[in-house]
Design a protein around this motif. Sequence first.
Motif, PDB file in Angstrom:
ATOM      1  N   PRO C  65       0.821  -1.227   0.000  1.00 54.66           N
ATOM      2  CA  PRO C  65       0.000   0.000   0.000  1.00 54.66           C
ATOM      3  C   PRO C  65       0.853   1.274   0.000  1.00 54.66           C
ATOM      4  N   LEU C  66       1.972   1.230   0.704  1.00 58.20           N
ATOM      5  CA  LEU C  66       2.849   2.413   0.731  1.00 58.20           C
ATOM      6  C   LEU C  66       3.385   2.698  -0.675  1.00 58.20           C
ATOM      7  N   ALA C  67       3.793   1.651  -1.365  1.00 63.19           N
ATOM      8  CA  ALA C  67       4.276   1.817  -2.736  1.00 63.19           C
ATOM      9  C   ALA C  67       3.172   2.375  -3.625  1.00 63.19           C
ATOM     10  N   TRP C  68       1.943   1.895  -3.406  1.00 57.75           N
ATOM     11  CA  TRP C  68       0.807   2.379  -4.186  1.00 57.75           C
ATOM     12  C   TRP C  68       0.611   3.876  -3.944  1.00 57.75           C
ATOM     13  N   LEU C  69       0.696   4.267  -2.672  1.00 56.53           N
ATOM     14  CA  LEU C  69       0.526   5.671  -2.315  1.00 56.53           C
ATOM     15  C   LEU C  69       1.569   6.526  -3.026  1.00 56.53           C
ATOM     16  N   LEU C  70       2.803   6.031  -3.049  1.00 54.93           N
ATOM     17  CA  LEU C  70       3.898   6.796  -3.656  1.00 54.93           C
ATOM     18  C   LEU C  70       3.765   6.850  -5.176  1.00 54.93           C
ATOM     19  N   ALA C  71       3.242   5.778  -5.768  1.00 55.82           N
ATOM     20  CA  ALA C  71       3.210   5.703  -7.226  1.00 55.82           C
ATOM     21  C   ALA C  71       1.939   6.300  -7.815  1.00 55.82           C
ATOM     22  N   ARG C  79       7.522  13.633  -2.426  1.00 53.42           N
ATOM     23  CA  ARG C  79       8.940  13.400  -2.744  1.00 53.42           C
ATOM     24  C   ARG C  79       9.755  13.191  -1.478  1.00 53.42           C
ATOM     25  N   LEU C  80       9.436  13.983  -0.459  1.00 49.69           N
ATOM     26  CA  LEU C  80      10.162  13.857   0.800  1.00 49.69           C
ATOM     27  C   LEU C  80       9.892  12.487   1.407  1.00 49.69           C
ATOM     28  N   LEU C  81       8.621  12.078   1.389  1.00 51.69           N
ATOM     29  CA  LEU C  81       8.252  10.782   1.952  1.00 51.69           C
ATOM     30  C   LEU C  81       9.007   9.666   1.235  1.00 51.69           C
ATOM     31  N   ARG C  82       9.091   9.830  -0.091  1.00 57.18           N
ATOM     32  CA  ARG C  82       9.753   8.816  -0.896  1.00 57.18           C
ATOM     33  C   ARG C  82      11.229   8.693  -0.491  1.00 57.18           C
ATOM     34  N   ALA C  83      11.850   9.860  -0.232  1.00 56.77           N
ATOM     35  CA  ALA C  83      13.245   9.841   0.195  1.00 56.77           C
ATOM     36  C   ALA C  83      13.361   9.189   1.571  1.00 56.77           C
ATOM     37  N   LEU C 141      11.323  -3.819  -0.854  1.00 59.26           N
ATOM     38  CA  LEU C 141      10.001  -4.162  -1.377  1.00 59.26           C
ATOM     39  C   LEU C 141       9.315  -2.926  -1.938  1.00 59.26           C
ATOM     40  N   VAL C 142       9.344  -1.847  -1.172  1.00 54.39           N
ATOM     41  CA  VAL C 142       8.620  -0.641  -1.586  1.00 54.39           C
ATOM     42  C   VAL C 142       9.165  -0.129  -2.922  1.00 54.39           C
ATOM     43  N   ILE C 143      10.480  -0.115  -3.044  1.00 57.73           N
ATOM     44  CA  ILE C 143      11.078   0.415  -4.268  1.00 57.73           C
ATOM     45  C   ILE C 143      10.737  -0.482  -5.457  1.00 57.73           C
ATOM     46  N   ALA C 144      10.808  -1.788  -5.263  1.00 58.06           N
ATOM     47  CA  ALA C 144      10.490  -2.709  -6.364  1.00 58.06           C
ATOM     48  C   ALA C 144       9.030  -2.565  -6.782  1.00 58.06           C
ATOM     49  N   VAL C 145       8.131  -2.511  -5.804  1.00 61.97           N
ATOM     50  CA  VAL C 145       6.702  -2.444  -6.129  1.00 61.97           C
ATOM     51  C   VAL C 145       6.355  -1.082  -6.726  1.00 61.97           C
ATOM     52  N   GLU C 146       6.966  -0.031  -6.188  1.00 64.08           N
ATOM     53  CA  GLU C 146       6.673   1.295  -6.738  1.00 64.08           C
ATOM     54  C   GLU C 146       7.108   1.350  -8.207  1.00 64.08           C
ATOM     55  N   GLY C 147       8.276   0.786  -8.493  1.00 62.99           N
ATOM     56  CA  GLY C 147       8.752   0.752  -9.877  1.00 62.99           C
ATOM     57  C   GLY C 147       7.777  -0.002 -10.767  1.00 62.99           C
ATOM     58  N   ALA C 148       7.300  -1.144 -10.278  1.00 60.00           N
ATOM     59  CA  ALA C 148       6.356  -1.944 -11.063  1.00 60.00           C
ATOM     60  C   ALA C 148       5.055  -1.167 -11.285  1.00 60.00           C
ATOM     61  N   LEU C 149       4.616  -0.465 -10.254  1.00 68.98           N
ATOM     62  CA  LEU C 149       3.367   0.302 -10.375  1.00 68.98           C
ATOM     63  C   LEU C 149       3.513   1.434 -11.385  1.00 68.98           C
TER      64      LEU C 149
END
Lengths: 246, 343, 257
Positions: C65-71, C79-83, C141-149
């Motif tokens: 869900p966090l990756a979804w939120l970011l993507a 952007r700050l959250l992502r960092a 996990l977050v980075i991989a899923v965000e990239g996929a999203l």
Amino acid sequence: MLKRLSLIAAVASMFAVAACGSSSTESGLTVFAAASLTETFTELGKRFEAAHPGTKVTFNFGSSSTLAQQIVQGAPAGVFAAASPATMKTVADAGLAGTPTVFVQNKLEIAVPPDNPAEVENLKDLTDPRVKVALCAEQVPCGAAAAKALGAAGLTVTPVTLEQDVKATLTKVELGEVDAALVYKTDVIASGGKVTGIPFPEADQAVNDYPIATLKDAPDLARRFVELVLSQQGRDVLTKAGFEAP
Amino acid sequence: MTLRARIVVERPAFRLDLDLTVGRGEVVTLLGPNGAGKTTALRALAGLTPLTEGSIELDGVRIDREPAERRPVGVVFQDYLLFPHLSALDNVAFGPRCRGRSKAEARLLARELLDRMGLAEFASVRPRRLSGGQAQRVALARALAVEPRLLLLDEPLAALDAHTRLEIRSELRRRLSGFDGATVLVTHDPLDAMVLADRLVVIENGAVVQEGTPTEIARRPRTDYVARLVGLNLYRGEGDGDRVRVGDLAFAAEEHVTGPAFVAFAPRAVALYRARPDGSPRNLWEGRIDGVERHGDNVRVHVEGPVPVAADVTPAAVAELDLTPGRPIWVSVKAAETHAYPA
Amino acid sequence: MPWLLVVPAVLGMAFLVLPLAGLLVRAPWSTLPWRLSEPQVLEALRLSLVTASMATAVCLVLGVPLAWLLARTDFPGRRLLRALVTVPLVLPPVVGGVALLLVLGRRGLIGQWLESAFGFSLPFTTAGVVVAEAFVAMPFLVIAVEGALRAADVRYEEAAATLGASRFTVFRRVTLPLVAPGVLAGAVLCWARALGEFGATITFAGNFPGRTQTMPLAVYLALETEPEAAIVLSLVLLAVSVVILVALRDRWVGAAA
């Protein structure tokens, strides 16, 4: 083609520089010392440099057993000061150390947070299951000493954790995660009031000897550094930090 | 009327402003060049792009404030966008499931729809194993499965190759005529538009430039874009009741118009001559060859002059005429094949 | 052959494989069976596998869900959250462990309250190990899923919306299946990172056999006195992770083809 060759040469010379970067030369000395000696030896190093202008003392502080491994694997060191005779023996057995001298001893104390929430007063209090205790793992010197002291007292303590070194054990007390821990007196003093030390008589049964020795092929500076450590001046610095004369 | 909409979508350097009404069972095609705003209009109707202004009313109920998932709208997307991880059946059952049907009901409904599309044996097949035509039918079934009042189709034939396109086009026409709600279809292909639409709405730069039945539009284009699409020469001029003046030329036409007027004629109504023809045919002028291209069985010649004009000539005539670009040439248009109508 | 590519590639391979070969060469093969049968080894291995898997589960539940939120969403400070999400990647794990203690420890910001309200304290428990591992492994996990999203075609999600799917249904039935390969790849990285976690674990959860002593901790302590035992433990950890990763990979590749 010439360009490529010069690139290869540049890379090769980089490796060469890296390889000789840490070796001790006549004007430099590398000392491998137990982590518990960090403050005192840094101080002594400064004094040594002041007394021998132009020399540079480099320290490698770490777990005694790791340092011993590094020396056996060929790390270039001039002096080795260990927190236990056993680790020094590893190096001596490999034929790499001169005759070791025990220069200080370190005793255990019970470290508790300043407010002492579990009201620990003596070693026996640590056996109370409501008291959270951190000990060093038996594989490291402070853990071996703790086991010896508890064994001498005939007590069985079930700690919540067996920490990998004495600093980590101390951190757990500083943060209040445990109610008590067995650490060295020197660590209690070095914490600068963040923990309170409680001496206990059984500590005398588990005194830790610190041997020091010059290493094979070490420069003359190494011998002179060991002399400084063994001198009155060296002893003063060490006892101020909580070490005891052997 | 089932759909009554005013769609205004503003973006930096673009404004779409469109009035659209579509009756029950009517198929309206939005036709226009790329970037005209057709797809934006469709997305606005579907609820995927918010309106800047305006309203969308369907069967008398305003739906423009509703999110996409609550509009009674079915969409067939360009490339169809069938869910690759679901079978054809589950793709079609997806909508009914989301709109509250039980799993069994949704599947039953999906199976019926696939049957009707002639896809019964493909129910368990994944989308990537369907042909273009099959995928399009599944996409249509999926859109119809939610029982929409408004059906939107975005370039429904663009993903097909030219060969299958012909067949699928007429089949789609048949299926759309069986739908009793309003249908809005977007295309940039004039032939698709002509075949599929009951009514055409031509959009350029975000605004409607012409509206009417395919026949009306084909006969009387009102912009260069439409004229090019339907293959006519088109000029705008001023009628004096007898002729229509376009710049220095005066066109004689079948119809008599007074005031602002369009003049239109087909390229095949144009005759070319190396020298000034004898007699005095009307609608005659001298120009210069601009370019030559194949066009079906004929050759299309573009001629520069007082007005640019496209002429279709037979290959036999090409040899005779010496169509070297830059060469002067005489152009004449039969008045009987020239149409004039008010602008 | 483009040797400008092949030569560095071979060097890179050697760089990664030679230390492994070193372990294999120096492994005390004769005492191996005896060392492996020691209950402490099996205990540490079991604990490692259990905690790494649980940490991965935690990361999936919170990280996807966090990756979804970011993507997929835009909000001020995204952007700050992502960092910030990537902080555990650059933070030395030991510091991460201390940071966890400061928040979840017995006197930490939240831990204090946990202790007084429920009499529950995370440090020195198996749950604490899971927390420490999840903290360090989640960014993978977050980075991989965000990239996929980000790579996934959002038009499928729009298509689902026009069919009447709520945003959550779109996520569950369309988005998630579409990015499944990315989620699995992220989960594998996450699991592998959790399996090898040392610094944050020993700092936050301490080291006690059977409760918080995972394989890397056992390896570290064995290194103090018995380097040979440490090599054996490392080989066990390595073998188990390779077997599991290869097995999983084959299954996915098989499923995807």
